[in-house]
Design a protein around this motif. Structure first.
Motif, PDB file in Angstrom:
ATOM      1  N   LYS A 250       0.966  -1.185   0.003  1.00  8.12           N
ATOM      2  CA  LYS A 250       0.087   0.041  -0.089  1.00  8.12           C
ATOM      3  C   LYS A 250       0.873   1.116   0.048  1.00  8.12           C
ATOM      4  O   LYS A 250       0.650   2.184  -0.588  1.00  8.12           O
ATOM      5  CB  LYS A 250      -0.990  -0.031   1.125  1.00  8.12           C
ATOM      6  CG  LYS A 250      -1.693   1.215   1.275  1.00  8.12           C
ATOM      7  CD  LYS A 250      -2.823   0.837   2.194  1.00  8.12           C
ATOM      8  CE  LYS A 250      -3.636   2.273   2.699  1.00  8.12           C
ATOM      9  NZ  LYS A 250      -3.710   3.422   1.578  1.00  8.12           N
ATOM     10  N   LEU A 251       1.889   1.225   0.907  1.00 11.01           N
ATOM     11  CA  LEU A 251       2.728   2.321   0.727  1.00 11.01           C
ATOM     12  C   LEU A 251       3.418   2.716  -0.586  1.00 11.01           C
ATOM     13  O   LEU A 251       3.387   3.903  -0.906  1.00 11.01           O
ATOM     14  CB  LEU A 251       4.076   1.936   1.780  1.00 11.01           C
ATOM     15  CG  LEU A 251       4.974   3.087   2.095  1.00 11.01           C
ATOM     16  CD1 LEU A 251       4.511   3.635   3.515  1.00 11.01           C
ATOM     17  CD2 LEU A 251       6.385   2.394   2.541  1.00 11.01           C
ATOM     18  N   VAL A 252       3.822   1.771  -1.106  1.00 10.54           N
ATOM     19  CA  VAL A 252       4.260   1.784  -2.665  1.00 10.54           C
ATOM     20  C   VAL A 252       3.206   2.334  -3.499  1.00 10.54           C
ATOM     21  O   VAL A 252       3.424   3.158  -4.547  1.00 10.54           O
ATOM     22  CB  VAL A 252       4.917   0.483  -3.262  1.00 10.54           C
ATOM     23  CG1 VAL A 252       5.200   0.647  -4.564  1.00 10.54           C
ATOM     24  CG2 VAL A 252       6.249   0.128  -2.206  1.00 10.54           C
ATOM     25  N   HIS A 253       2.011   1.541  -3.356  1.00  5.14           N
ATOM     26  CA  HIS A 253       1.011   2.068  -4.388  1.00  5.14           C
ATOM     27  C   HIS A 253       0.779   3.505  -4.252  1.00  5.14           C
ATOM     28  O   HIS A 253       0.317   4.200  -5.091  1.00  5.14           O
ATOM     29  CB  HIS A 253      -0.167   1.287  -4.073  1.00  5.14           C
ATOM     30  CG  HIS A 253      -1.374   1.426  -4.930  1.00  5.14           C
ATOM     31  ND1 HIS A 253      -1.715   1.153  -6.052  1.00  5.14           N
ATOM     32  CD2 HIS A 253      -2.544   2.306  -4.724  1.00  5.14           C
ATOM     33  CE1 HIS A 253      -2.680   1.356  -6.707  1.00  5.14           C
ATOM     34  NE2 HIS A 253      -3.364   2.212  -5.682  1.00  5.14           N
ATOM     35  N   ASP A 254       0.598   3.914  -3.014  1.00  9.77           N
ATOM     36  CA  ASP A 254      -0.046   5.342  -2.455  1.00  9.77           C
ATOM     37  C   ASP A 254       1.065   6.637  -2.815  1.00  9.77           C
ATOM     38  O   ASP A 254       0.866   7.542  -2.873  1.00  9.77           O
ATOM     39  CB  ASP A 254      -0.383   5.455  -1.011  1.00  9.77           C
ATOM     40  CG  ASP A 254      -1.552   4.595  -0.821  1.00  9.77           C
ATOM     41  OD1 ASP A 254      -2.117   4.282  -1.832  1.00  9.77           O
ATOM     42  OD2 ASP A 254      -1.903   4.658   0.250  1.00  9.77           O
ATOM     43  N   ILE A 255       2.162   6.117  -3.228  1.00 10.04           N
ATOM     44  CA  ILE A 255       3.397   7.232  -3.750  1.00 10.04           C
ATOM     45  C   ILE A 255       2.475   8.167  -4.704  1.00 10.04           C
ATOM     46  O   ILE A 255       2.474   7.839  -5.706  1.00 10.04           O
ATOM     47  CB  ILE A 255       4.623   6.683  -3.984  1.00 10.04           C
ATOM     48  CG1 ILE A 255       5.193   5.854  -2.826  1.00 10.04           C
ATOM     49  CG2 ILE A 255       5.392   7.756  -4.407  1.00 10.04           C
ATOM     50  CD1 ILE A 255       6.216   5.115  -3.102  1.00 10.04           C
ATOM     51  N   GLY A 256       2.375   9.313  -4.376  1.00  4.72           N
ATOM     52  CA  GLY A 256       2.068  10.051  -5.503  1.00  4.72           C
ATOM     53  C   GLY A 256       0.440  10.084  -5.987  1.00  4.72           C
ATOM     54  O   GLY A 256      -0.073  10.670  -6.716  1.00  4.72           O
ATOM     55  N   LYS A 257      -0.184   9.389  -5.119  1.00  4.16           N
ATOM     56  CA  LYS A 257      -1.647   9.050  -5.530  1.00  4.16           C
ATOM     57  C   LYS A 257      -2.546  10.363  -5.372  1.00  4.16           C
ATOM     58  O   LYS A 257      -2.435  11.322  -4.374  1.00  4.16           O
ATOM     59  CB  LYS A 257      -2.182   7.933  -4.286  1.00  4.16           C
ATOM     60  CG  LYS A 257      -3.523   7.316  -4.652  1.00  4.16           C
ATOM     61  CD  LYS A 257      -3.772   6.506  -3.522  1.00  4.16           C
ATOM     62  CE  LYS A 257      -5.161   6.036  -3.621  1.00  4.16           C
ATOM     63  NZ  LYS A 257      -5.924   5.523  -2.504  1.00  4.16           N
ATOM     64  N   GLY A 258      -3.281  10.458  -6.194  1.00  3.81           N
ATOM     65  CA  GLY A 258      -4.269  11.662  -6.129  1.00  3.81           C
ATOM     66  C   GLY A 258      -3.592  12.812  -7.126  1.00  3.81           C
ATOM     67  O   GLY A 258      -4.411  13.844  -7.148  1.00  3.81           O
ATOM     68  N   VAL A 259      -2.677  12.836  -7.608  1.00  6.67           N
ATOM     69  CA  VAL A 259      -2.218  13.619  -8.492  1.00  6.67           C
ATOM     70  C   VAL A 259      -1.701  13.392  -9.917  1.00  6.67           C
ATOM     71  O   VAL A 259      -1.425  12.044  -9.931  1.00  6.67           O
ATOM     72  CB  VAL A 259      -0.776  14.524  -7.974  1.00  6.67           C
ATOM     73  CG1 VAL A 259      -1.293  15.776  -7.049  1.00  6.67           C
ATOM     74  CG2 VAL A 259       0.344  13.717  -7.275  1.00  6.67           C
ATOM     75  N   GLN A 260      -1.703  14.260 -10.832  1.00  2.53           N
ATOM     76  CA  GLN A 260      -1.243  13.681 -12.302  1.00  2.53           C
ATOM     77  C   GLN A 260       0.117  14.339 -12.433  1.00  2.53           C
ATOM     78  O   GLN A 260       0.474  15.383 -11.805  1.00  2.53           O
ATOM     79  CB  GLN A 260      -2.306  14.336 -13.204  1.00  2.53           C
ATOM     80  CG  GLN A 260      -1.950  14.188 -14.592  1.00  2.53           C
ATOM     81  CD  GLN A 260      -2.744  15.279 -15.548  1.00  2.53           C
ATOM     82  OE1 GLN A 260      -3.720  15.962 -15.073  1.00  2.53           O
ATOM     83  NE2 GLN A 260      -2.322  15.285 -16.743  1.00  2.53           N
ATOM     84  N   PHE A 261       0.795  13.290 -13.183  1.00  3.09           N
ATOM     85  CA  PHE A 261       2.241  14.010 -13.354  1.00  3.09           C
ATOM     86  C   PHE A 261       2.700  14.131 -14.708  1.00  3.09           C
ATOM     87  O   PHE A 261       2.122  13.321 -15.525  1.00  3.09           O
ATOM     88  CB  PHE A 261       3.203  12.629 -12.919  1.00  3.09           C
ATOM     89  CG  PHE A 261       3.227  12.684 -11.342  1.00  3.09           C
ATOM     90  CD1 PHE A 261       4.014  13.560 -10.366  1.00  3.09           C
ATOM     91  CD2 PHE A 261       2.610  11.606 -10.830  1.00  3.09           C
ATOM     92  CE1 PHE A 261       3.907  13.235  -9.200  1.00  3.09           C
ATOM     93  CE2 PHE A 261       2.470  11.457  -9.221  1.00  3.09           C
ATOM     94  CZ  PHE A 261       3.093  12.417  -8.435  1.00  3.09           C
ATOM     95  N   SER A 262       3.551  15.163 -14.996  1.00  5.76           N
ATOM     96  CA  SER A 262       3.787  15.479 -16.212  1.00  5.76           C
ATOM     97  C   SER A 262       5.418  15.803 -16.397  1.00  5.76           C
ATOM     98  O   SER A 262       5.846  15.988 -15.458  1.00  5.76           O
ATOM     99  CB  SER A 262       3.012  16.439 -17.183  1.00  5.76           C
ATOM    100  OG  SER A 262       1.806  16.413 -17.146  1.00  5.76           O
ATOM    101  N   SER A 263       6.038  15.764 -17.308  1.00  7.92           N
ATOM    102  CA  SER A 263       7.492  15.984 -17.282  1.00  7.92           C
ATOM    103  C   SER A 263       7.839  16.775 -18.689  1.00  7.92           C
ATOM    104  O   SER A 263       7.405  16.558 -19.681  1.00  7.92           O
ATOM    105  CB  SER A 263       8.316  14.882 -17.356  1.00  7.92           C
ATOM    106  OG  SER A 263       8.151  13.789 -16.189  1.00  7.92           O
TER     107      SER A 263
END
Ligand code: G1P
Length: 297
Positions: free
Chosen positions: A92-105
């Motif tokens: 769950k810890l790994v799954h939740d990294i950055g959960k809830g935001v969109q990322f672009s680069s």
């Protein structure tokens, strides 16, 4: 007609720097992936974004920075490996990294300075206000630093930055503001109207000892100013010089940060941050404190 102030939804995280202060550690690893206790620096910044209501994080990257994008990507193999071995908490810890935001680069192809890095994100940001977070600084406060600046921007329509009082002998490491208290604001004597800024002045030239901490919320007009900004201090296109133009338009506020600024951008600050967060860690803190107490210093 009054201009409607748009909501701050996006954050730009410049991560293209070479991290030379941490060589050889950063030869193959981005400095943003150096860990303070058990989280890379960049994760502290992304967590601050999430806690501040940001919906879209934009990384301005360079070569050899793919570990950052990987860190915030899903990792189904790792998650199912952990689940199969009964380590569902870690999964769950790994799954939740950055959960809830969109990322672009997007890429900064040449190291032309912080102002240039922010300008590289212009297309992804578009015509709306945005935050900038420098991820080698971890900000610790009850109200997340970026959230406080978002609130100031959304209430006033002016760009907002955090500042802290820095010792005179260290003003040459910061953007330093020339500001006067903003009368009658909701933020009381914490809020100052910026008249001018100087990037890394000498102690003699510094207009104050209020140093820019590395958190900004800016209107999109900054892009037009940065596009016209010539190289300044250190031969680089400085974000600070773009902020000067907003200050000339009377659209720049500085808020005195009342939390703790952990500047992990050099070895000394990084070690201090590690000790501070190690002591606070719910699992490690007690034993770590006992260890430090027992050191013969
Ligand atoms: C940058 C900014 C500077 C700011 C500082 C905060 O400098 O240019 O204005 O005060 O971050 O950490 P850097 O530390 O990247 O040289």
């Amino acid at each position: 007609m009054t201009e409607q102030i748009k909501k701050v939804r996006k954050a730009v995280l410049p991560v293209a720097g070479l991290g030379t202060r941490f060589l050889p550690a950063t030869k193959a690893i981005p400095k943003e992936m150096l860990t303070v206790v058990d989280k890379p620096l960049i994760q502290y910044a992304v967590e601050e974004c999430i806690a501040s209501g940001i919906e879209h994080v934009i990384f301005v990257t360079g070569r050899h920075k793919s570990a950052i994008e990987d860190h915030f990507d899903f990792s189904p193999e790792l998650e199912s490996f952990l689940t199969q071995r009964g380590k569902s908490e870690l999964a769950k810890l790994v799954h939740d990294i950055g959960k809830g935001v969109q990322f672009s680069s997007t890429r900064q192809s040449e190291a032309l300075g912080l102002g240039h890095a922010v300008l590289c994100a212009a297309e992804l940001v578009g015509d709306e206000p945005f935050a900038v977070l420098l991820s080698d600084v971890i900000m610790e406060s009850a109200i997340p630093a970026t959230r406080e600046l978002v609130e100031i921007f959304e209430a006033t329509g002016s760009g907002a930055i955090h500042v802290e009082r820095v010792p005179r002998e260290r003003v040459n490491l910061y953007g330093i503001v020339d500001a006067k208290p903003e009368a009658g604001s909701l933020w009381g004597d914490k809020l100052w109207r910026v008249k001018n800024l100087v990037e890394k002045p000498s102690a003699e030239e510094a207009p104050s000892n209020l140093g820019v901490t590395g958190r900004y919320v800016l209107p999109p007009e900054i892009f037009g100013y940065l596009a016209k900004t010539k190289p300044g201090t250190g031969g680089e296109i400085q974000l600070t010089d773009g902020l000067c133009r907003l200050a000339e338009d009377n659209k720049m506020l500085a808020c005195i940060y009342d939390g703790k600024v952990h500047d992990a951008g050099d070895k000394q600050g990084f070690l201090q941050a590690t000790v501070d967060f190690g002591l606070k860690d719910p699992k490690l803190g007690k034993d770590f404190r006992a260890y430090l107490r027992g050191l013969k210093l």
